[in-house]
Design a protein around this motif. Structure first.
Motif, mmCIF file in Angstrom:
data_model
loop_
_atom_site.group_PDB
_atom_site.id
_atom_site.type_symbol
_atom_site.label_atom_id
_atom_site.label_comp_id
_atom_site.label_asym_id
_atom_site.label_seq_id
_atom_site.Cartn_x
_atom_site.Cartn_y
_atom_site.Cartn_z
ATOM 1 N N ILE D 190 0.843 -1.205 0.000
ATOM 2 C CA ILE D 190 0.000 0.000 0.000
ATOM 3 C C ILE D 190 0.874 1.249 0.000
ATOM 4 C CG2 ILE D 190 -1.699 1.316 1.340
ATOM 5 C CD1 ILE D 190 -2.927 -1.329 2.215
ATOM 6 N N VAL D 191 1.954 1.242 0.837
ATOM 7 C CA VAL D 191 2.878 2.378 0.850
ATOM 8 C C VAL D 191 3.443 2.627 -0.549
ATOM 9 C CG1 VAL D 191 5.140 3.161 1.692
ATOM 10 C CG2 VAL D 191 3.510 2.178 3.288
ATOM 11 N N THR D 192 3.684 1.545 -1.287
ATOM 12 C CA THR D 192 4.307 1.679 -2.610
ATOM 13 C C THR D 192 3.302 2.059 -3.681
ATOM 14 O OG1 THR D 192 5.978 0.070 -2.003
ATOM 15 C CG2 THR D 192 5.675 0.478 -4.356
ATOM 16 N N ILE D 193 2.138 1.389 -3.694
ATOM 17 C CA ILE D 193 1.167 1.618 -4.771
ATOM 18 C C ILE D 193 0.565 3.020 -4.681
ATOM 19 C CG2 ILE D 193 -1.142 0.933 -3.993
ATOM 20 C CD1 ILE D 193 -1.157 -1.067 -6.321
ATOM 21 N N THR D 194 0.515 3.573 -3.459
ATOM 22 C CA THR D 194 0.013 4.943 -3.327
ATOM 23 C C THR D 194 1.117 5.966 -3.556
ATOM 24 O OG1 THR D 194 0.417 4.863 -0.969
ATOM 25 C CG2 THR D 194 -1.798 4.312 -1.675
ATOM 26 N N THR D 195 2.319 5.507 -3.902
ATOM 27 C CA THR D 195 3.507 6.354 -4.146
ATOM 28 C C THR D 195 3.925 7.164 -2.924
ATOM 29 O OG1 THR D 195 2.500 8.408 -4.958
ATOM 30 C CG2 THR D 195 2.713 6.632 -6.544
ATOM 31 N N VAL D 196 3.553 6.713 -1.700
ATOM 32 C CA VAL D 196 4.032 7.390 -0.498
ATOM 33 C C VAL D 196 5.517 7.085 -0.313
ATOM 34 C CG1 VAL D 196 3.860 7.506 2.008
ATOM 35 C CG2 VAL D 196 1.797 7.512 0.640
ATOM 36 N N GLY D 219 0.843 1.331 -9.824
ATOM 37 C CA GLY D 219 0.286 2.380 -8.972
ATOM 38 C C GLY D 219 0.224 3.702 -9.716
#
Lengths: 276, 276, 276, 276
Positions: D190-196, D219
């Motif tokens: 989730i951290v990666t796919i949301t580009t956070v 993402g």
């Protein structure tokens, strides 16, 4: 508006005008001077360079500051509406761009703020007679203006949400994992919801990570809101602009198809619509 | 345009043409050779692989370079308009893709830049007769072209803003917290405003974090600007394309409904509009 | 299509059908079983839980696997077109969702891949008769399908750009600053251009940081491309859908205003258009 | 709805109404009190401040809590439809904003949740008679409402994808590189796919980095989906709103051009459409 003496009139044509060769030459020189002076400020901030050449850079900076100060007062002197100029966008920028150097006499370091000068370069569009650029800039600004209320509501909501999420994370993670206070947790929430994600503070407990994942997914979807707002407004503005006549003298768009004179500068409008 | 000798004509058909079986076969082999040569360059950069097989990889790289060099000169030889080819997009890419290997004789390491070759693979759309791809690529390029001024204004604004924010952060955080100079602080501002957020430099003072939060929220909302611009232009282009006749031979769209011949290549247009 | 025996017909109605109470009940139980089995897999991967309860979790996982295996073969048995089912999207997902558990007998750890089962839950829309959801899903899928060529061109371009930027950064920063090979530098370029920005590798030389800033600004603006493409397609699809009649039985939209029967399932269409 | 006694009627006008000077004054004071009380909660969480001034902050917080509690019961007392108020959005928010302080008597720390009070400030739009803001807020909410099914499908898909990618990364990278369990790997996904991209967990094996690059590119492109959905809906809503008459009393838009009275509050509609 005051009557200008012939001398003031002449200065005004050179300093404010862009139609005469002299006025154009003045503006080009001015923009070069601004870029050069900002470059000097940047160089002066690099320790390696400053240690060796601080004396030269300091001198050049002051020469530019004095020149810009003279220019500012000449602008006031030859302006037909002095107060209007001083309170206009460019009037304030002109003032702010000389202020930091004088402030630095009392407050060490504030001379770096002289980079505000860069805003003066925005005059470049008017100087180079980039009518289509001015027209496109107007489209962008008008879209932002039309969307202002929706964007404000959006920011208002984001601030309320980040405060609530920040407080929740402060409770869940606590000071020993970097969330030392609610304001700092709000900072974390903004870093996360905008998908910047420095990683200087990050949740370490399972519950904190679940909440963080929710904040991210929320941020991921509300990123859509300002984009959606602006796109919808821009699409309308572009549509409207393409169906209107653009003034070749000042770039103002939005005239009716059968208009003959520009409503902003009075110049004659082209017969055929500027559909490009 | 020069007259071509029969020999040149024959070579031109094979190297530049894609309509004959020979021309198509040549292009397919060329694309495979390019991909293979780039793969060799990538492998050569991996220490573990390079230590063992450098000799082989080096040899293969040079064989490809010599082949591409010969091909480049044959292209010039059989081109009806030599200068026009050499200054065209693909002409420059063809030249740049052989340059790094020769440069590496003087400048160690520059051979890695041979990956620029990949740009030659863009020819694939023409080779495989992917007309609809060419047409879609044209829509994308035309939208970007229409939006060029708005995007330039946008970048101009972003650069001015990041410089001002960078100078402010340099003052607030100072060299002891990673913001060692204004240029480095500008780098931080770009990392933040684009929401990349490496975290190699991050604000640590409360005031710095407040300013950083403002930069993020600003970045979050101005991310909307290029999206909005491009979407509005794309929507118009797609609309226009769907209402026009697409040439089946070269992919050019935008012909009027009652046009009979392609304005780009002269091929006959289909009677029914290509609404898919 | 084969003739089904009455027994097969009965099984087909329960397992594939969703119109009878039995068929609906079967699907609801199935979805619960899938979610439960995925939850067991997740639990089994948590060290603290696995150490204590691995035995139980292992047993439950195998019970589910055997049940799903039986279900898979019954599905094949009672399917009127066996090969068509086995090669359909859900047929492959059904197969892939039992495979990992058996693979784990040979390859330790592969049982975790059983989470692929989650894809089976997508059936939920059909089960719960969420016609409007099916219709909205169709709009999304059709927009993605219409935009497929533009998105492919976009990814193609991004891959070429990241390879070239990666090679350049490998040359500028070098192995001693984390850029150990071109493939790893390409990984960095993708992390940066997508604005993820882990910060595990980040440029440290001034030239590297300038190039990185350019990659970011590029990424920032090309983020606009897929959004623009999809938005333009979606806007058209939504427009088209609102102007068409939606089938209340299967959710297929796009029927003409004066159509009387659904072109997909043959059910009678509502007289008034579903403009909501 | 009950009959109100004159006393109740009077209280209702002041507390719920915004048309009388008294009602407006009450709301302005209320909003100031809320902002002040939230500011006190934020201050109390900063260790440096709390150590010195905890006693004062604690007292002020309780005074506000008691005032808000009294206000809540007076609201119930003078409401014509008590149950309807208590279950309305603002009724629940009013209740939740006094709850944490009382909870803190049993659960230390829960008093920080009092920041939920901020949601009450949303009343500001009604208080300040910002009709156009209300109308714009309605456009945003209606767009989100129209897009709710598409956004749900999108989140559903993202959750399934991140679970599958998380399980794959858990297998590839394993616990020794930070991917300690599938739930934690899902958090990474989730951290990666949301580009956070915090960078607290990041892939280190080549295969892991290839998969991560694929997740990022995915993402990057699915970020387009919610934006596209919302933009398309917003564009329609804005279009519809501009073609309709907006009530000047309550901000409700969407009346037909020839409507004479607002369908929500009954006020007379302006004769000319509010095209701005």
């Amino acid at each position: 508006m005051r009557e200008l003496t012939p001398r003031q009139q002449q200065l005004h044509t050179i300093i404010f005008g862009t139609h005469t060769p002299g006025g154009k030459r003045f503006d080009v020189i001015l923009i070069c001077a601004i870029l050069l002076s900002v470059f000097v400020v940047l160089l002066d901030s690099v320790t390696v360079v400053a240690e060796r050449h601080h004396h030269w850079l300091f001198t050049i900076e002051w020469i530019f500051t004095i020149l810009f100060t003279i220019e500012y007062f000449v602008r006031i002197y030859c302006s037909p509406a002095r107060f209007k100029y001083m309170t206009s966008f460019f009037g304030i920028v002109d003032f702010l761009s000389i202020l930091p150097s004088y402030l630095a006499l009392f407050l060490a370091g504030s001379s770096y703020l002289a980079v505000v000068r860069l805003l003066r370069v925005l005059r470049i569009f008017r100087v180079l007679k980039l009518i289509r650029y001015l027209s496109d800039m107007n489209v962008l600004l008008r879209s932002l203006f039309n969307a202002r209320r929706k964007i404000l509501i959006f920011f208002f909501t984001v601030l309320i949400l980040t405060t609530i999420f920040g407080a929740a994370m402060f409770l869940i993670e606590g000071p020993e994992r970097g969330f030392t206070s609610i304001p700092k947790s709000i900072y974390w929430a903004i870093v996360t919801i905008t998908t910047v994600g420095y990683g200087d503070i990050s949740p370490q407990t399972p519950i904190g990570q679940i909440l963080a994942a929710m904040v991210m997914l929320l941020g991921y979807s509300i990123i859509a809101v300002p984009t959606g707002i602006l796109t919808a407004e821009l699409a309308q503005e572009i549509q409207r602009e393409k169906q209107s006549v653009v003034c070749h003298a000042c770039g103002k768009a939005g005239h009716d198809m059968d208009a003959h004179f520009c409503s902003a500068c009075g110049a004659e409008l082209p017969a055929v619509p500027a559909t490009e």
